[in-house]
Design a protein around this motif. Structure first.
Motif, PDB file in Angstrom:
ATOM      1  N   UNK A 218       5.543   7.444   8.914  1.00  0.00           N
ATOM      2  CA  UNK A 218       5.071   6.088   8.695  1.00  0.00           C
ATOM      3  C   UNK A 218       5.977   5.325   7.745  1.00  0.00           C
ATOM      4  N   UNK A 219       6.305   4.100   8.136  1.00  0.00           N
ATOM      5  CA  UNK A 219       6.993   3.165   7.254  1.00  0.00           C
ATOM      6  C   UNK A 219       6.223   1.849   7.323  1.00  0.00           C
TER       7      UNK A 219
ATOM      8  N   UNK B 281      -7.277   1.446   6.948  1.00  0.00           N
ATOM      9  CA  UNK B 281      -6.573   2.652   7.390  1.00  0.00           C
ATOM     10  C   UNK B 281      -6.309   3.543   6.183  1.00  0.00           C
ATOM     11  N   UNK B 282      -6.099   4.808   6.480  1.00  0.00           N
ATOM     12  CA  UNK B 282      -5.630   5.717   5.446  1.00  0.00           C
ATOM     13  C   UNK B 282      -4.682   6.725   6.077  1.00  0.00           C
ATOM     14  N   UNK B 283      -3.975   7.431   5.213  1.00  0.00           N
ATOM     15  CA  UNK B 283      -2.999   8.418   5.668  1.00  0.00           C
ATOM     16  C   UNK B 283      -3.190   9.690   4.864  1.00  0.00           C
ATOM     17  N   UNK B 284      -3.110  10.817   5.546  1.00  0.00           N
ATOM     18  CA  UNK B 284      -3.347  12.107   4.908  1.00  0.00           C
ATOM     19  C   UNK B 284      -2.157  13.032   5.078  1.00  0.00           C
TER      20      UNK B 284
ATOM     21  N   UNK C  51       7.201  10.057   1.989  1.00  0.00           N
ATOM     22  CA  UNK C  51       7.533   9.134   3.072  1.00  0.00           C
ATOM     23  C   UNK C  51       8.408   9.745   4.162  1.00  0.00           C
ATOM     24  N   UNK C  52       9.000  10.907   3.897  1.00  0.00           N
ATOM     25  CA  UNK C  52       9.854  11.554   4.892  1.00  0.00           C
ATOM     26  C   UNK C  52       9.122  12.584   5.733  1.00  0.00           C
TER      27      UNK C  52
ATOM     28  N   UNK D 270       0.835  -1.210   0.000  1.00  0.00           N
ATOM     29  CA  UNK D 270       0.000   0.000   0.000  1.00  0.00           C
ATOM     30  C   UNK D 270       0.866   1.254   0.000  1.00  0.00           C
ATOM     31  N   UNK D 271       1.940   1.260   0.783  1.00  0.00           N
ATOM     32  CA  UNK D 271       2.821   2.427   0.842  1.00  0.00           C
ATOM     33  C   UNK D 271       3.614   2.589  -0.451  1.00  0.00           C
ATOM     34  N   UNK D 272       4.034   1.492  -1.066  1.00  0.00           N
ATOM     35  CA  UNK D 272       4.735   1.576  -2.346  1.00  0.00           C
ATOM     36  C   UNK D 272       3.821   2.166  -3.417  1.00  0.00           C
TER      37      UNK D 272
END
Length: 145
Positions: free
Chosen positions: A113-114, A139-142, A60-61, A47-49
């Motif tokens: 997040x990693x 989950x999600x990330x904003x 990602x940083x 998902x992160x890729x």
């Protein structure tokens, strides 16, 4: 650079709290979903890729607002929120009741997040929901758009 200065620099970077840099404000109006996973079979790493390769792109940083979407019985909402608060999570408004008798709760916190930490938090939330007769949708990330 001599060895002791290089080691000190590494140690400071590892344990730095961000100094004067301010934390991401979770109430910002320009936050957009940059990563998400609502499929139990998909790994956080996948998902992160995908999130760094598609628009809007995940940085990602940078800090992000990580949100977990849970469904728990209404009687458990306050206890689930209380337990999650021990790890820095706050419930997002509004908490919505569903016809199936479960209440939708979004727990969120600001963090970097990693894949490893994403997987750990995903498991933690699944366990929390299950212990209170509920489940996690995903989950999600904003981040700022």
């Amino acid at each position: 650079m001599d060895e002791s200065r290089r080691a000190g620099s590494w140690f400071r970077r590892l344990f730095a709290r961000g100094g004067a840099r301010s934390r991401l404000d979770p109430t910002r109006s320009d936050l957009v979903v940059v990563a998400s996973c609502f499929d139990d079979a998909e790994a956080c790493s996948a998902a992160l890729q995908r999130a760094v390769e598609t628009e809007p792109r995940l940085d990602p940083d940078a800090e992000l607002l990580l949100r977990h979407h849970l469904f728990v019985p209404e009687r458990a909402v306050s206890r689930v929120s209380e337990i999650a608060a021990q790890d820095g999570y706050l419930p997002a408004e509004p908490v919505l009741s569903n016809p199936d008798g479960l209440t939708a709760v979004v727990l969120q916190r600001v963090q970097r997040l990693d894949a490893l930490h994403c997987s750990q938090e995903r498991s933690r939330m699944a366990g929390l929901a299950q212990r209170h007769d509920g489940h996690v949708a995903g989950w999600d990330a904003m981040q700022p758009g």
